[in-house]
Design a protein around this motif. Structure first.
Motif, mmCIF file in Angstrom:
data_model
loop_
_atom_site.group_PDB
_atom_site.id
_atom_site.type_symbol
_atom_site.label_atom_id
_atom_site.label_comp_id
_atom_site.label_asym_id
_atom_site.label_seq_id
_atom_site.Cartn_x
_atom_site.Cartn_y
_atom_site.Cartn_z
ATOM 1 N N SER A 172 -1.701 1.389 -1.684
ATOM 2 C CA SER A 172 -0.299 1.173 -2.044
ATOM 3 C C SER A 172 0.492 0.788 -0.799
ATOM 4 C CB SER A 172 0.277 2.461 -2.652
ATOM 5 O OG SER A 172 1.689 2.482 -2.482
ATOM 6 N N ASN A 224 3.698 0.781 -0.149
ATOM 7 C CA ASN A 224 4.737 1.731 0.249
ATOM 8 C C ASN A 224 4.156 3.067 0.726
ATOM 9 O OD1 ASN A 224 6.909 0.080 0.038
ATOM 10 N ND2 ASN A 224 7.721 0.977 -1.858
ATOM 11 N N HIS A 225 2.940 3.404 0.264
ATOM 12 C CA HIS A 225 2.303 4.635 0.743
ATOM 13 C C HIS A 225 1.852 4.477 2.192
ATOM 14 C CE1 HIS A 225 0.106 8.332 0.903
ATOM 15 N NE2 HIS A 225 -1.078 7.737 0.940
ATOM 16 N N THR A 276 10.604 5.030 -0.605
ATOM 17 C CA THR A 276 10.077 6.270 -1.186
ATOM 18 C C THR A 276 8.576 6.091 -1.383
ATOM 19 O OG1 THR A 276 12.148 6.721 -2.325
ATOM 20 C CG2 THR A 276 10.190 7.841 -3.165
ATOM 21 N N ASP A 277 7.801 7.051 -0.874
ATOM 22 C CA ASP A 277 6.347 7.003 -1.046
ATOM 23 C C ASP A 277 6.034 7.263 -2.517
ATOM 24 O OD1 ASP A 277 3.603 7.602 -1.206
ATOM 25 O OD2 ASP A 277 3.573 8.380 0.852
ATOM 26 N N PRO A 278 5.419 6.297 -3.228
ATOM 27 C CA PRO A 278 5.180 6.472 -4.669
ATOM 28 C C PRO A 278 4.157 7.554 -4.977
ATOM 29 C CG PRO A 278 4.080 4.487 -3.879
ATOM 30 C CD PRO A 278 4.895 5.019 -2.721
ATOM 31 N N THR A 279 3.372 7.976 -3.985
ATOM 32 C CA THR A 279 2.314 8.966 -4.258
ATOM 33 C C THR A 279 2.807 10.401 -4.154
ATOM 34 O OG1 THR A 279 1.517 9.206 -1.971
ATOM 35 C CG2 THR A 279 0.615 7.364 -3.272
#
Ligand SMILES: [Fe+2]
Length: 370
Positions: free
Chosen positions: A209, A211-212, A276-279
């Motif tokens: 990911s 964003n992660h 924002t980290d989606p995980t």
């Protein structure tokens, strides 16, 4: 003891050994030789005071721990070469770090090399004075990242469960507060102090990911500055309690290189991408936008603001903060522990680091061996 230190030790010769109660494993001979230690030892063959040895040994330990964490960053996000060997890099992690600065791999490499030189120098200096160097190799038990690019070797520190304190960001921007007056500061990234987050990819699954992996690189960016602002305070704090002029010179000469690192990382951290980290929901807010922004948060205001120092009766002054000497070593050890760097370490490891810190904090100028 590594083969390198065995070699250096044997090269020091009989004179240094004769001066050393530690090297002989008994204090009696040493006492006879140093019963009248000078206020400031000018002769470089003079034996160090017990306090100076304790301060240098804690600093050597801190530098070994710093080297271990920087080495892990360099394997995945730095430049691997003859100066800092090991690892092969992680392209998605390098790409995310480049958001902070295109030259991040060079800076990570250079910071790592500096820490290697710091512990190597301090240990060699200790041995030249007949004092015992610091070796933490028996505690290299923590796992490496499983991400492609990392070496699979035992580590001293854990970069995969960090709780990063980002109050350094507002502390260095405050014009009215100083931690040495008991003041506290809000974190720039509150989410980083409310959980455990990786600052390096834990495995190749962390690379999927965008964003992660960007959140992981952002975490690293703020962690770099957290680590180096610690050294930036530790050296001036401990320098106030050394006895030998030469040991003072060592602390005054190494300490500001930590400041150079911190200043660089403070600048780079400000280039992070709000996300924002989606995980895991970790939020990196926009520090330049309302309700943040202004002198306490604006990302290009990264030089220290003048603030109160020593006594409020004086005009404000641009200074390193904190520099209180009392309990400085234990404070540093506690800060690194709360950061999560030692999660998974043994009881013996914590006991060893605590003992080194306590001995450094007990050091007083001109304290003699006995
Ligand atoms: Fe260092």
């Amino acid at each position: 003891m590594s083969s390198q230190s065995v070699q250096s030790k044997s090269a020091i010769g009989r004179r240094a050994l004769l001066h050393s109660g530690l090297a002989l494993g008994a204090g009696t001979l040493g006492t006879a030789l140093v019963s009248n230690g000078p206020v400031f030892a000018e002769d470089d063959s003079e034996r160090l005071s017990k306090g100076d040895v304790a301060i240098l040994r804690f600093l050597a330990a801190a530098e070994i721990l710093e080297t271990d964490l920087w080495q892990q960053y360099n394997e995945l996000g730095g430049i691997q070469d003859g100066e800092v060997p090991g690892g092969t890099g992680s392209p998605p992690y390098l790409n995310a770090l480049a958001q902070l600065d295109a030259d991040m791999p060079q800076y990570i490499h250079d910071n790592t090399e500096d820490e290697i030189s710091h512990f190597t120098f301090i240990n060699a200096y200790l041995m030249s004075k007949g004092a015992e160097p610091v070796n933490l190799d028996r505690f290299r038990t923590l796992p490496s990242s499983k991400a492609t690019g990392a070496q699979q070797i035992g580590r001293l520190t854990n970069l995969m469960q960090l709780t990063v304190d980002t109050t350094w960001y507002t502390r260095y921007r405050s014009r009215t507060k100083n931690p040495d007056f008991g003041d506290t500061f809000p974190p720039a990234i509150p989410g980083l102090s409310q959980g455990q987050f990786p600052a390096i990819p834990r495995n190749d699954g962390d690379l999927n990911s965008p964003n992660h992996i960007q959140a992981i690189a952002n975490t690293a960016g703020f962690h770099f500055a957290f680590i180096e602002q610690g050294g930036n305070s530790l050296y001036p704090a401990l320098a106030q309690r050394v006895s030998s002029r030469e040991v003072l010179r060592i602390l005054l000469s190494i300490g500001p290189t930590e400041t150079a690192h911190f200043q660089t990382w403070h600048d780079k951290a400000g280039n992070f991408k709000p996300l924002t980290d989606p995980t895991n929901g970790l939020v990196f807010p926009d520090l330049n936008a309302a309700p943040l922004g202004g002198e306490d948060f604006q990302t290009n205001l990264f030089m220290p603001e003048p603030t109160i120092f020593l006594n409020r009766k004086f005009p404000v002054c641009s200074v390193i903060r904190p520099t209180e000497t009392k309990g400085a070593a234990m404070g540093a050890a506690k800060g690194l522990t709360e950061d999560g760097l030692f999660i998974g370490q043994s009881r013996e490891f914590f006991d060893t680091v605590t003992r080194l810190a306590q001995q450094a904090d007990e050091a007083e100028p001109n304290q003699r061996d006995h």
